[in-house]
Design a protein around this motif. Structure first.
Motif: not given
Length: 407
Positions: A15-21, A142-148
């Motif tokens: 249930g968890f999603l993430a993003s980073g920009i 798949e957004g964990s890496s970008n968020a990190s």
């Protein structure tokens, strides 16, 4: 307990999603600076924050929003700490949560906020708000890496971990990401850490577990002895693992606490390893202390000593500096009972026995101290308590990095 390391980082739990920009807070356009963590369902939530009297504006907003022990999203920016900006900073931290809530169609009070970067510079809220829709649209498993990546400042590598445990026959997952390299002595540096989990647990026990594990992980790390204004550790638990709710301190609760401690200690050590300019991870283990508090004070005194840190950087087995650091920690102990060892993957060597020198082999000591992870083991022979803390060496690059941080 069987702890299994898995891929996925902060988005590994159900249930968890993430993003980073990149939104424009950092000068380097190749570096992301805005991150978002989101749960598809509301979560129990808790936080631990800096003990510094000067606190970043996001901390006040996150504390306010955590008053009901619930949350569903966290927005984080790097490149600007939004600290020492008065009402302007508070208003902008609030606006970050309002804009995020609007983009996610959730309540503003369910959004937490964190910031890291330069202190005392007004936050450019307009560029953040203009990029939040794209940030929300980019949410994915798949957004964990970008968020990190987006929460990093002077960090040299991303810090992520995800683990699985079994509780009442159900697979429970914990994911985490953290950042921190300088201005690090959390006493809940700039230290930010975020934990997600799909465990089903009461808000009260989630808070207790977080506080308990922070004490023996992030609060036992020091890079330079500076407690930042923005230290933040947040945890969200959405219950999607569907284990029977943990609302008493039963075996399931202690299994979760053990897993959470494992996760937090791992990432806390990564922060110490990535100290600004660091070449080595240092652990100081105090054995035989009369209390846990005394052991912690003594251990922190050693890893915070600039003279100890520079000796480790130079591979110098200068154990006298360790005795000196112990001596000014304002803890009662008998120097004539102290034994000191240096240890690493290359071996172990006794360099001080009963508070005095021993005839040790300098070449062996040099080989041990050339390793990347160094253990300083101190035996007090006074009691039954032991504590480990983690830090790093002090190199030329620490001064270079912090001498022109704003530029």
């Amino acid at each position: 307990m069987n702890i299994k390391t898995i891929l996925g980082g902060i988005t590994a739990p159900k249930g968890f999603l993430a993003s980073g920009i990149y939104c424009g807070l950092k000068k380097n356009k190749e570096m992301k600076d805005l991150a978002l963590i989101y749960s598809e369902t509301p979560c129990s939530a808790s936080g631990v924050f800096t003990s510094n009297m000067v606190k970043g504006a996001p901390i006040y907003i996150s504390k306010e929003h955590l008053s009901n022990k619930k949350a569903q999203a966290v927005i984080i920016n790097s490149g600007n700490a939004n600290t020492c900006n008065g009402d302007d900073g508070l208003g902008k931290a609030k606006r970050m949560t309002i804009s995020t809530a609007k983009a996610l169609n959730i309540a503003t009070e369910d959004v937490l906020v964190a910031s890291t970067g330069v202190i005392g510079v007004p936050l450019n809220i307009d560029i953040i708000e203009s990029h939040i829709p794209a940030l929300a649209k980019g949410l994915s498993k798949e957004g964990s890496s970008n968020a990190s990546s987006a929460i990093m400042t002077t960090d040299t590598f991303k810090k992520e971990l995800a683990i699985e445990i079994t509780i009442a026959g159900k697979t429970v997952t914990l994911g985490s990401m953290s950042k921190g390299s300088g201005m690090i002595e959390p006493n809940m540096c700039t230290m930010l850490a975020f934990v997600t989990t799909d465990i089903n647990i009461s808000s009260e026990l989630l808070e207790e577990a977080l506080t308990k594990t922070a004490k023996v992980s992030y609060n036992r790390v020091s890079v330079d002895g500076d407690t930042s204004t923005n230290d933040t550790l947040l945890i969200l638990a959405n219950g999607l693992a569907e284990n029977p709710i943990i609302d008493t301190k039963n075996d399931d609760y202690y299994t979760f606490v053990e897993a959470l401690e494992y996760l937090n200690v791992y990432l806390a050590k990564k922060i110490a390893q990535d100290g600004e300019g660091a070449t080595k991870l240092i652990e100081c283990k105090i054995l035989g202390a009369t209390s846990e508090e005394n052991a912690l004070l003594l251990s922190k005194s050693v890893i915070n000593s600039p003279l100890v840190k520079t000796a480790i950087f130079g591979c110098d087995a200068n154990w006298g500096r360790i005795l000196c650091a112990l001596g000014y920690a304002k803890v009662d102990f008998n120097p004539e009972k102290v034994n000191v060892y240096f240890e690493s993957h290359a071996g172990s060597i006794l360099v001080c026995e009963n508070g005095s020198s021993v005839n040790f082999n300098e070449d062996i000591a040099l080989t041990i101290l050339k390793e990347k992870e160094i253990l300083i083991k101190v035996e007090l022979s006074m009691g039954d308590y032991e504590v480990s803390t983690w830090g790093c060496d002090l190199s030329y690059d620490y001064v270079k990095i912090n001498g022109d941080y704003r530029s």
